[in-house]
Motif scaffolding. Structure first.
Motif, PDB file in Angstrom:
ATOM      1  N   UNK A 159       0.835  -1.197   0.000  1.00 21.28           N
ATOM      2  CA  UNK A 159       0.000   0.000   0.000  1.00 21.28           C
ATOM      3  C   UNK A 159       0.872   1.250   0.000  1.00 21.28           C
ATOM      4  N   UNK A 160       0.259   2.396  -0.133  1.00 21.29           N
ATOM      5  CA  UNK A 160       0.991   3.660  -0.157  1.00 21.29           C
ATOM      6  C   UNK A 160       1.567   3.976   1.220  1.00 21.29           C
ATOM      7  N   UNK A 161       2.649   4.717   1.222  1.00 16.93           N
ATOM      8  CA  UNK A 161       3.233   5.180   2.477  1.00 16.93           C
ATOM      9  C   UNK A 161       3.904   4.086   3.276  1.00 16.93           C
ATOM     10  N   UNK A 162       4.576   3.167   2.601  1.00 16.58           N
ATOM     11  CA  UNK A 162       5.270   2.033   3.234  1.00 16.58           C
ATOM     12  C   UNK A 162       4.368   1.250   4.183  1.00 16.58           C
ATOM     13  N   UNK A 163       3.120   1.097   3.787  1.00 17.61           N
ATOM     14  CA  UNK A 163       2.179   0.267   4.542  1.00 17.61           C
ATOM     15  C   UNK A 163       1.952  -1.016   3.747  1.00 17.61           C
ATOM     16  N   UNK A 164       1.668  -2.089   4.459  1.00 18.12           N
ATOM     17  CA  UNK A 164       1.503  -3.395   3.835  1.00 18.12           C
ATOM     18  C   UNK A 164       0.316  -4.104   4.445  1.00 18.12           C
ATOM     19  N   UNK A 165      -0.323  -4.936   3.633  1.00 17.45           N
ATOM     20  CA  UNK A 165      -1.372  -5.824   4.131  1.00 17.45           C
ATOM     21  C   UNK A 165      -0.689  -7.180   4.300  1.00 17.45           C
ATOM     22  N   UNK A 166      -0.667  -7.700   5.539  1.00 15.88           N
ATOM     23  CA  UNK A 166       0.024  -8.957   5.846  1.00 15.88           C
ATOM     24  C   UNK A 166      -1.009 -10.009   6.205  1.00 15.88           C
ATOM     25  N   UNK A 167      -0.914 -11.157   5.561  1.00 14.00           N
ATOM     26  CA  UNK A 167      -1.813 -12.272   5.845  1.00 14.00           C
ATOM     27  C   UNK A 167      -1.095 -13.228   6.796  1.00 14.00           C
ATOM     28  N   UNK A 168      -1.706 -13.466   7.953  1.00  7.51           N
ATOM     29  CA  UNK A 168      -1.119 -14.354   8.946  1.00  7.51           C
ATOM     30  C   UNK A 168      -1.447 -15.801   8.616  1.00  7.51           C
ATOM     31  N   UNK A 169      -0.786 -16.718   9.304  1.00  8.21           N
ATOM     32  CA  UNK A 169      -0.991 -18.146   9.031  1.00  8.21           C
ATOM     33  C   UNK A 169      -2.398 -18.614   9.399  1.00  8.21           C
ATOM     34  N   UNK A 170      -3.033 -17.922  10.338  1.00  6.63           N
ATOM     35  CA  UNK A 170      -4.384 -18.319  10.731  1.00  6.63           C
ATOM     36  C   UNK A 170      -5.459 -17.702   9.828  1.00  6.63           C
ATOM     37  N   UNK A 171      -5.045 -16.972   8.761  1.00  3.16           N
ATOM     38  CA  UNK A 171      -5.997 -16.399   7.829  1.00  3.16           C
ATOM     39  C   UNK A 171      -6.353 -14.954   8.109  1.00  3.16           C
ATOM     40  N   UNK A 172      -5.979 -14.432   9.268  1.00  2.00           N
ATOM     41  CA  UNK A 172      -6.278 -13.050   9.643  1.00  2.00           C
ATOM     42  C   UNK A 172      -5.372 -12.103   8.854  1.00  2.00           C
ATOM     43  N   UNK A 173      -5.913 -10.960   8.412  1.00  2.00           N
ATOM     44  CA  UNK A 173      -5.115  -9.958   7.707  1.00  2.00           C
ATOM     45  C   UNK A 173      -4.978  -8.724   8.579  1.00  2.00           C
ATOM     46  N   UNK A 174      -3.751  -8.173   8.620  1.00  2.00           N
ATOM     47  CA  UNK A 174      -3.483  -6.979   9.422  1.00  2.00           C
ATOM     48  C   UNK A 174      -2.810  -5.929   8.550  1.00  2.00           C
ATOM     49  N   UNK A 175      -2.940  -4.681   8.967  1.00  2.00           N
ATOM     50  CA  UNK A 175      -2.260  -3.567   8.321  1.00  2.00           C
ATOM     51  C   UNK A 175      -0.938  -3.369   9.051  1.00  2.00           C
ATOM     52  N   UNK A 176       0.172  -3.364   8.321  1.00  2.00           N
ATOM     53  CA  UNK A 176       1.483  -3.302   8.972  1.00  2.00           C
ATOM     54  C   UNK A 176       2.355  -2.228   8.331  1.00  2.00           C
ATOM     55  N   UNK A 177       3.255  -1.670   9.133  1.00  2.00           N
ATOM     56  CA  UNK A 177       4.252  -0.725   8.626  1.00  2.00           C
ATOM     57  C   UNK A 177       5.641  -1.256   8.959  1.00  2.00           C
ATOM     58  N   UNK A 178       6.657  -0.714   8.285  1.00  2.00           N
ATOM     59  CA  UNK A 178       8.030  -1.186   8.462  1.00  2.00           C
ATOM     60  C   UNK A 178       8.613  -0.565   9.730  1.00  2.00           C
ATOM     61  N   UNK A 179       9.401  -1.345  10.472  1.00  2.00           N
ATOM     62  CA  UNK A 179      10.063  -0.812  11.660  1.00  2.00           C
ATOM     63  C   UNK A 179      11.162   0.163  11.236  1.00  2.00           C
ATOM     64  N   UNK A 180      11.605   0.968  12.174  1.00  2.00           N
ATOM     65  CA  UNK A 180      12.616   1.980  11.872  1.00  2.00           C
ATOM     66  C   UNK A 180      13.939   1.407  11.415  1.00  2.00           C
ATOM     67  N   UNK A 181      14.361   0.290  11.997  1.00  2.00           N
ATOM     68  CA  UNK A 181      15.642  -0.303  11.603  1.00  2.00           C
ATOM     69  C   UNK A 181      15.578  -0.829  10.171  1.00  2.00           C
ATOM     70  N   UNK A 182      14.436  -1.412   9.771  1.00  2.57           N
ATOM     71  CA  UNK A 182      14.305  -1.896   8.402  1.00  2.57           C
ATOM     72  C   UNK A 182      14.286  -0.726   7.428  1.00  2.57           C
ATOM     73  N   UNK A 183      13.660   0.366   7.827  1.00  2.00           N
ATOM     74  CA  UNK A 183      13.615   1.562   6.974  1.00  2.00           C
ATOM     75  C   UNK A 183      15.021   2.153   6.831  1.00  2.00           C
TER      76      UNK A 183
END
Length: 115
Positions: A60-84
């Motif tokens: 998604x825009x602004x370094x946001x991501x849609x992450x699908x977990x192993x249990x099927x749940x989807x969450x909105x996630x952003x990158x941590x500062x160290x990864x950035x």
């Protein structure tokens, strides 16, 4: 040419002390003793983050991501500062490790790219 009399702090400079000359050999000023550390309550402790693994489902825009977990749940996630800071790039299908707060189970922080 004579100078006008000083009319107090509004004319500039530090305000004048009205107590005579400064103390030189008097008793030391009172210094309160150091405060003891506050006791740590079980309710006041910082909640531990929940670590999970998932895969990037959408970028998604602004370094946001849609992450699908192993249990099927989807969450909105952003990158941590160290990864950035290290310029870690993420694409759809990458396996990632995320941290979630126990208070909001719909948002997360991506902390590690597995592959």
């Amino acid at each position: 040419m004579s100078r006008p009399p000083n009319r107090g702090p509004s004319r500039g400079g530090p305000p004048r002390r009205s107590g005579g000359p400064p103390r030189r050999n008097g008793p030391p000023r009172f210094v309160p003793p150091p405060r003891p550390p506050e006791p740590v309550d079980a309710g006041k402790q910082k909640e531990e983050a929940i670590e999970l693994e998932g895969t990037i489902a959408a970028v998604l825009a602004g370094t946001m991501f849609r992450v699908k977990l192993r249990n099927g749940h989807e969450v909105l996630a952003h990158i941590s500062g160290k990864m950035r800071k290290k310029f870690i790039r993420l694409v759809i299908g990458d396996a990632v490790k995320i941290e979630m707060s126990p208070y909001d189970m719909d948002k997360a922080r991506i902390v590690y790219r597995i592959g």
